[in-house]
Scaffold this active site. Sequence first.
Site, PDB file in Angstrom:
ATOM      1  CG  ASN A   1      74.508  84.653  31.073  1.00  0.00           C
ATOM      2  OD1 ASN A   1      75.287  85.374  31.998  1.00  0.00           O
ATOM      3  ND2 ASN A   1      75.667  85.403  29.917  1.00  0.00           N
TER       4      ASN A   1
ATOM      5  N   GLY B   1      80.658  89.929  34.629  1.00  0.00           N
ATOM      6  CA  GLY B   1      79.535  90.634  33.816  1.00  0.00           C
ATOM      7  C   GLY B   1      80.268  91.850  32.650  1.00  0.00           C
ATOM      8  CB  SER B   2      79.049  94.433  31.123  1.00  0.00           C
ATOM      9  OG  SER B   2      79.281  95.272  32.093  1.00  0.00           O
TER      10      SER B   2
ATOM     11  CB  VAL C   1      80.440  96.549  35.608  1.00  0.00           C
ATOM     12  CG1 VAL C   1      80.681  96.032  37.062  1.00  0.00           C
ATOM     13  CG2 VAL C   1      79.058  97.376  35.214  1.00  0.00           C
TER      14      VAL C   1
ATOM     15  CD  GLU D   1      85.828  84.050  33.773  1.00  0.00           C
ATOM     16  OE1 GLU D   1      86.254  84.268  31.767  1.00  0.00           O
ATOM     17  OE2 GLU D   1      87.419  83.490  33.701  1.00  0.00           O
TER      18      GLU D   1
ATOM     19  CB  CYS E   1      79.837  85.819  27.893  1.00  0.00           C
ATOM     20  SG  CYS E   1      79.801  83.697  28.558  1.00  0.00           S
TER      21      CYS E   1
ATOM     22  CD  GLU F   1      84.358  82.198  36.496  1.00  0.00           C
ATOM     23  OE1 GLU F   1      83.414  82.282  35.865  1.00  0.00           O
ATOM     24  OE2 GLU F   1      84.344  81.890  37.877  1.00  0.00           O
TER      25      GLU F   1
HETATM   26  P1  NAD Z   1      76.693  93.398  34.357  1.00  0.00           P
HETATM   27  O1  NAD Z   1      78.048  93.880  34.404  1.00  0.00           O
HETATM   28  O2  NAD Z   1      75.801  94.632  34.000  1.00  0.00           O
HETATM   29  O3  NAD Z   1      76.551  93.008  35.941  1.00  0.00           O
HETATM   30  C1  NAD Z   1      76.933  92.350  36.504  1.00  0.00           C
HETATM   31  C2  NAD Z   1      77.281  92.319  37.921  1.00  0.00           C
HETATM   32  O4  NAD Z   1      77.701  93.429  38.728  1.00  0.00           O
HETATM   33  C3  NAD Z   1      75.648  92.655  38.748  1.00  0.00           C
HETATM   34  O5  NAD Z   1      75.651  91.350  39.302  1.00  0.00           O
HETATM   35  C4  NAD Z   1      74.984  93.810  38.549  1.00  0.00           C
HETATM   36  O6  NAD Z   1      74.805  94.006  39.900  1.00  0.00           O
HETATM   37  C5  NAD Z   1      77.302  93.342  39.024  1.00  0.00           C
HETATM   38  N1  NAD Z   1      77.371  95.720  38.994  1.00  0.00           N
HETATM   39  C6  NAD Z   1      76.602  96.474  38.469  1.00  0.00           C
HETATM   40  N2  NAD Z   1      77.602  97.501  38.769  1.00  0.00           N
HETATM   41  C7  NAD Z   1      78.220  97.167  39.797  1.00  0.00           C
HETATM   42  C8  NAD Z   1      79.535  97.641  40.119  1.00  0.00           C
HETATM   43  N3  NAD Z   1      79.815  99.494  40.528  1.00  0.00           N
HETATM   44  N4  NAD Z   1      80.630  97.178  41.023  1.00  0.00           N
HETATM   45  C9  NAD Z   1      80.495  96.507  41.818  1.00  0.00           C
HETATM   46  N5  NAD Z   1      79.477  95.254  40.256  1.00  0.00           N
HETATM   47  C10 NAD Z   1      78.007  95.935  39.715  1.00  0.00           C
HETATM   48  O7  NAD Z   1      76.344  92.680  33.170  1.00  0.00           O
HETATM   49  P2  NAD Z   1      75.252  91.797  33.111  1.00  0.00           P
HETATM   50  O8  NAD Z   1      73.951  92.504  32.503  1.00  0.00           O
HETATM   51  O9  NAD Z   1      74.214  90.969  34.101  1.00  0.00           O
HETATM   52  O10 NAD Z   1      75.631  90.271  32.312  1.00  0.00           O
HETATM   53  C11 NAD Z   1      75.916  90.336  30.743  1.00  0.00           C
HETATM   54  C12 NAD Z   1      76.784  90.178  30.387  1.00  0.00           C
HETATM   55  O11 NAD Z   1      78.453  89.765  31.597  1.00  0.00           O
HETATM   56  C13 NAD Z   1      77.750  90.065  29.275  1.00  0.00           C
HETATM   57  O12 NAD Z   1      78.597  91.587  28.763  1.00  0.00           O
HETATM   58  C14 NAD Z   1      78.664  89.014  29.188  1.00  0.00           C
HETATM   59  O13 NAD Z   1      79.533  88.839  27.618  1.00  0.00           O
HETATM   60  C15 NAD Z   1      78.876  89.147  30.772  1.00  0.00           C
HETATM   61  N6  NAD Z   1      78.972  87.551  30.623  1.00  0.00           N
HETATM   62  C16 NAD Z   1      79.963  86.884  30.578  1.00  0.00           C
HETATM   63  C17 NAD Z   1      80.709  85.830  30.996  1.00  0.00           C
HETATM   64  C18 NAD Z   1      82.155  85.305  30.800  1.00  0.00           C
HETATM   65  O14 NAD Z   1      82.268  83.791  31.436  1.00  0.00           O
HETATM   66  N7  NAD Z   1      82.392  85.484  30.182  1.00  0.00           N
HETATM   67  C19 NAD Z   1      79.519  84.845  31.230  1.00  0.00           C
HETATM   68  C20 NAD Z   1      77.985  85.340  31.359  1.00  0.00           C
HETATM   69  C21 NAD Z   1      78.092  86.704  31.593  1.00  0.00           C
END
Ligand code: NAD
Length: 504
Positions: free
Chosen positions: A152, A228-229, A232, A248, A282, A456
């Site tokens: 994102n 990420g989510s 994960v 995060e 996020c 961060e």
């Molecule tokens: P996601 O968790 O699907 O993927 C994030 C990353 O993790 C990707 O690079 C993905 O390939 C990798 N990944 C997937 N499976 C994995 C595994 N088993 N082991 C290690 N890495 C793995 O998230 P997304 O859809 O890319 O992003 C959206 C999410 O990110 C939302 O929940 C959002 O709130 C969060 N987000 C948080 C912040 C923050 O700073 N708090 C900022 C941006 C996005």
Amino acid sequence: MAQAYLNYIGGQWVPSSSGQTFESRNPANPADSLGSFQKSTPKDMKEAIDAAERAYPDWSRMPPPKRGEILLKAAELLRQNKHRLGQLVTREMGKQIKEGLGDVQEAIDIAEYVAGEGRRLYGHTTTSELPDKFCMTIRRPVGIAGLITPWNFPIAIPAWKLLMALICGNSVVLKPSSDTPLCAIELVKILDQAGVPKGVVNLVAGSGSELGDALVMDPRVRVVSFTGSKAVAEHVIRSAGLKKVGIESGGKNAIIVMDDADLLLAVDGVVWGAFGTTGQRCTACSRVIIHQKVQKAFEKMLLDRLRKLKVGDGMACDVGPLVNQQALDKVAKYVEIGKSQGAKLLCGGRPIKKAGYFFELTVFTNVKPSMRIAQEEIFGPVLSIIPVVSFEEAVRVCNNTEYGLSSAIYTADINKAFKAMEHIETGITYLNSSTIGAEVHLPFGGVKGTGNGTREAGIEGIHEFSETKTVYVDYSGKLQKAQIDTVEAKRMAGHAGSKKRVKR
Ligand code: NAD
């Protein structure tokens, strides 16, 4: 024929050992392919970590101000390429073009910030309990940093992590999101052009579920930084064991609008917070907690504003698409859940029938705090309005989620503003502005289910990617023992000595 992009390992652009590729497509027009990317394997990941290991000694010993000079050059190159990269962000991820440019600006900001940090990286000095002894802390790199990023903020988030890790002297392996590999590749090319030595930055594209463990569990990787989510994130933190881990994750951010608020200002903040980046931040505002007295007026003003916004290709419209079909399906599913749990749909609620992953700007009202649309992260253009009757109830509702990233309150009452600042359980609170708009020199992150307490950016970002070393310098020329050579022990020794003398 789509252009083929390779992995970047040890300063070389190399294909994956799998021989397979995947494509990245424009979410506003999925027929538009940005290119093909390596479907990498754990073997590729191991080679990237090998390269980072070889590059680490020289990079970690380079004086930090020299590392800063290289990163300042990267800031200049990002600035020169801002327009091109901003357009790429919009094409690969979908966000509106002004936000695409903002994504690149954030990378420029962080590069300039860390370049200056190269001349600080402060530790502290303090006193010793013993004479002729000096005490201080210094900051040391952690080692190899494994970075896993979402789609994102496809340039800004990799930049936040990479540049912080680099100024601290770590070498890096980056695994970007499969939805936005090209943005990450362009950032890495700029770092290479700026003069980051070969092997210090490595990029391996591909599926997180196939590559994640190979990066996170390799014992040579000493710090893992994941955005990420939540699902994960929990897996990553379990796999990382005793490493340093920065997490995060998601949010369920709310804006409280009190009955004394400037409603026009509040509507501006809500529209920007809820529908900026198509709700895919996020820190996106997904709940408005509104005082009942102003609910009707606020809803009318909000709907008037939303009617004027155009959803479509981010190059030409106000609100862009969702990132992919899966995200579109998820949003549609939550709209059905909202309806089935009794929330009242004020506007939107349907996918838009055109090529690309577009969804109508959607607002539910009379949402109950316990409903799933008020509890779970939807990550799309869906806003829930929750009426309340008091400030205390507003804060209670705001805190009633598993997440704790961002929050905001609109009020003219200074007492309520300060109480909100203290009582709302989020890592970030805005007073009289929206839930989004982080600046790179301040710490960024959340409490509760949003993360593991790390931050961060700002000085805390430096802490994420460096270790504190404590140094004692004893210049007394004799063995001194902390906790043992106490004032009392000296007095006792003196006392025993005088008794002995008396005996003789
Ligand atoms: P996601 O968790 O699907 O993927 C994030 C990353 O993790 C990707 O690079 C993905 O390939 C990798 N990944 C997937 N499976 C994995 C595994 N088993 N082991 C290690 N890495 C793995 O998230 P997304 O859809 O890319 O992003 C959206 C999410 O990110 C939302 O929940 C959002 O709130 C969060 N987000 C948080 C912040 C923050 O700073 N708090 C900022 C941006 C996005």
